[in-house]
Design a protein around this motif. Structure first.
Motif, PDB file in Angstrom:
ATOM      1  N   ILE A  56       9.486  11.504  -4.676  1.00 55.73           N
ATOM      2  CA  ILE A  56       8.305  10.759  -4.183  1.00 55.73           C
ATOM      3  C   ILE A  56       6.983  12.038  -4.103  1.00 55.73           C
ATOM      4  O   ILE A  56       5.781  11.658  -4.510  1.00 55.73           O
ATOM      5  N   ILE A 112       5.610   4.802   1.684  1.00 55.33           N
ATOM      6  CA  ILE A 112       5.990   6.000   2.291  1.00 55.33           C
ATOM      7  C   ILE A 112       7.190   5.155   3.743  1.00 55.33           C
ATOM      8  O   ILE A 112       8.173   5.675   3.926  1.00 55.33           O
ATOM      9  N   PHE A 140       4.135  11.857  -7.685  1.00 55.58           N
ATOM     10  CA  PHE A 140       3.522  11.024  -6.931  1.00 55.58           C
ATOM     11  C   PHE A 140       2.161  10.907  -5.981  1.00 55.58           C
ATOM     12  O   PHE A 140       2.673  11.326  -5.501  1.00 55.58           O
ATOM     13  N   ASP A 141       1.556  10.630  -6.371  1.00 55.69           N
ATOM     14  CA  ASP A 141       0.032  10.453  -5.762  1.00 55.69           C
ATOM     15  C   ASP A 141      -0.291   9.235  -4.779  1.00 55.69           C
ATOM     16  O   ASP A 141       0.846   8.211  -4.962  1.00 55.69           O
ATOM     17  N   LEU A 142      -1.604   8.674  -4.663  1.00 53.95           N
ATOM     18  CA  LEU A 142      -1.345   7.817  -3.663  1.00 53.95           C
ATOM     19  C   LEU A 142      -1.392   6.111  -4.060  1.00 53.95           C
ATOM     20  O   LEU A 142      -0.892   5.660  -3.977  1.00 53.95           O
ATOM     21  N   GLU A 143      -2.387   6.433  -5.213  1.00 54.18           N
ATOM     22  CA  GLU A 143      -1.658   5.497  -6.888  1.00 54.18           C
ATOM     23  C   GLU A 143      -0.992   5.279  -7.443  1.00 54.18           C
ATOM     24  O   GLU A 143      -0.069   4.377  -7.290  1.00 54.18           O
ATOM     25  N   SER A 144       0.026   6.541  -7.519  1.00 56.23           N
ATOM     26  CA  SER A 144       1.116   5.932  -8.440  1.00 56.23           C
ATOM     27  C   SER A 144       2.160   5.543  -7.172  1.00 56.23           C
ATOM     28  O   SER A 144       3.127   5.261  -8.809  1.00 56.23           O
ATOM     29  N   VAL A 145       2.319   6.048  -5.965  1.00 55.68           N
ATOM     30  CA  VAL A 145       3.317   5.516  -5.282  1.00 55.68           C
ATOM     31  C   VAL A 145       3.957   4.383  -5.035  1.00 55.68           C
ATOM     32  O   VAL A 145       4.677   3.167  -5.173  1.00 55.68           O
ATOM     33  N   ARG A 146       2.523   3.520  -5.330  1.00 57.65           N
ATOM     34  CA  ARG A 146       2.915   2.149  -5.358  1.00 57.65           C
ATOM     35  C   ARG A 146       3.349   1.081  -7.344  1.00 57.65           C
ATOM     36  O   ARG A 146       3.715   0.305  -6.524  1.00 57.65           O
ATOM     37  N   GLU A 199       0.450  -1.418   0.405  1.00 58.94           N
ATOM     38  CA  GLU A 199      -0.202  -0.158   0.014  1.00 58.94           C
ATOM     39  C   GLU A 199       0.631   1.335   0.078  1.00 58.94           C
ATOM     40  O   GLU A 199       1.836   1.123   0.738  1.00 58.94           O
ATOM     41  N   SER A 200       0.677   2.371  -0.415  1.00 56.25           N
ATOM     42  CA  SER A 200       1.160   3.953  -0.651  1.00 56.25           C
ATOM     43  C   SER A 200       1.540   3.903   0.818  1.00 56.25           C
ATOM     44  O   SER A 200       2.908   4.876   0.709  1.00 56.25           O
ATOM     45  N   ILE A 201       1.127   3.805   2.184  1.00 57.28           N
ATOM     46  CA  ILE A 201       1.606   4.079   3.413  1.00 57.28           C
ATOM     47  C   ILE A 201       2.836   3.065   3.994  1.00 57.28           C
ATOM     48  O   ILE A 201       3.883   3.169   4.274  1.00 57.28           O
ATOM     49  N   ASP A 202       3.426   1.335   3.172  1.00 60.95           N
ATOM     50  CA  ASP A 202       4.051   0.605   3.213  1.00 60.95           C
ATOM     51  C   ASP A 202       5.649   1.636   2.566  1.00 60.95           C
ATOM     52  O   ASP A 202       6.640   1.214   2.794  1.00 60.95           O
TER      53      ASP A 202
END
Lengths: 297, 105
Positions: B67, B47, B70-76, B42-45
């Protein structure tokens, strides 16, 4: 990333230091830098929502930025019980003590995170320099009724076998994954049972908050219906409504929210972006359109 | 450079095991390992991993810079290799000037 022991729990904390030249920090000591604490929302949220939106632009203005996962959320410890408003406020107070934050802080809260900010401000008014609340409300009965209703609805619906499949079909993969997070939190904790038992501050205590306050709402969100209560309790507060937006305003329109918040911090709190180039970090330029008109009250 | 990459990969592998648990990290972590598709992160992982790397490498590497796009989806959708390359480039770069915006404390 670090895990910080606070209020008997291990909390996941991420911090951003301001540029040294701006904050005058020496050898990693943050003595001079004013501090912003970013608080995420309930059940399906984590500090990632702030980290990937406003955290870096705020650091670029010279603020020390602290984000943490609420108890039971993200990578923080998940105790089975202890999920009233006071528990969340106690965690915040203990976390700031553990991080040696002594001066008044800027609190930014998304959804229920804003409610925690106000819960903190009613208990420790002298420790709060300003509050920014996105899609949120102070801890009043009308808001808690809504939150509790949502939590109970989620606690009933999400454990169903086909719930996540339905959500994925109707609202997409992202909504489905957020729902899965909420399902895990609700199944493993007493959050849905505890929150309704929260001790709420009196309206007089909320109305006594004197620091500058900014509210940002989505025009199409149900939460904006609480704006009249906010105006009644805190007539001096600034209220900005972004038309066409829903409850996920922060992550859907990061650039818009960033511009509103930074402009307000500059006007009301004397927080200035010292490096315009880096102030744009944190939201993908062009990702969200600035076309959404705002209404300022 | 190979030595750098190998040691950075070892660091990342250890951190991923700490974040996700040994069971979730099935098989070798390589430059091609994808956070979302291979590790179901997940994004939190992601980060959390970036935060640990920032603590490990300090101000010499600016993860905010990496970072920020990126946003919450693309960072994954990041790959391990992108983090490694970013770290190698930063450590190789002569410009390790302090004071860049948003360097984690």
């Amino acid at each position: 990333m670090s895990m910080v022991r606070a209020n008997g729990l291990s909390l996941h904390v991420e911090q951003l230091a301001p540029p040294d030249a701006v904050a005058g920090t020496v050898s990693g000591v943050h003595g001079a830098a004013p501090t912003a604490v970013l608080i995420h929302g309930m059940a399906l949220d984590t500090l990632a929502s702030w980290y990937l939106t406003l955290a870096h632009p705020l650091a670029a203005t010279g603020l020390r930025v602290i984000m943490y996962d609420l108890r039971g959320h993200g990578h923080s410890e998940r105790p089975p019980e202890g999920y009233t408003l006071d528990d969340f406020v106690d965690d915040l107070a203990a976390l700031l003590a553990a991080l040696d934050v002594t001066g008044p802080v800027h609190l930014l809260g998304n959804s229920f995170g804003g409610t925690i900010a106000f819960g903190y401000a009613t208990r420790y008014p002298e420790r709060v320099a300003a509050i920014v609340a996105v899609e949120s409300s102070p801890p009043i009965a009308a808001w808690f009724e809504r939150v509790v209703q949502q939590l109970h609805g989620a606690a009933t619906y999400l454990p169903r076998e086909d719930a996540l499949t339905e959500i994925r079909a109707e609202r997409g993969e992202w909504a489905s994954r957020r729902a899965r997070l909420a399902r895990e939190v609700l199944a493993a904790t007493s959050l849905a049972r505890d929150l309704p038992t929260s001790r709420l501050p009196s309206e007089e205590r909320i109305a006594a908050i004197r620091c500058p306050v900014l509210w940002v709402y989505g025009g199409d969100s149900a939460v904006v219906e609480l704006a009249p209560d906010v105006r009644r309790l805190l007539p001096e507060a600034r209220i900005v409504t972004v038309s066409g937006q829903k409850h996920t305003l922060l992550v859907d329109q990061p650039s818009t929210v960033r511009d509103i918040v930074l402009s307000w911090l500059r006007q009301e709190c004397g927080v200035h972006p010292r490096r315009p180039d880096t102030a744009r970090l944190g939201g993908r330029d062009g990702q969200d359109q600035r076309s959404a008109p705002e209404t300022i009250h | 450079m190979q030595v750098n990459e190998a040691s950075i990969l070892a660091d990342i592998t250890e951190m991923l095991q700490a974040i996700l648990g040994d069971d979730a990290v099935d098989g070798e972590i390589t430059m091609a390992t994808r956070f979302q598709d291979d590790l179901a992160m997940e994004s939190i992982d992601v980060i959390s991993l970036a935060g640990r790397l920032q603590v490990r490498y300090g101000d010499r590497v600016n993860f905010a810079q990496l970072i920020a796009g990126f946003d919450l989806e693309s960072v994954r959708q990041l790959r391990v290799g992108q983090l490694v390359e970013h770290i190698v480039a930063a450590l190789d770069g002569a410009d390790a000037s302090p004071g860049k915006a948003g360097t984690p404390a």
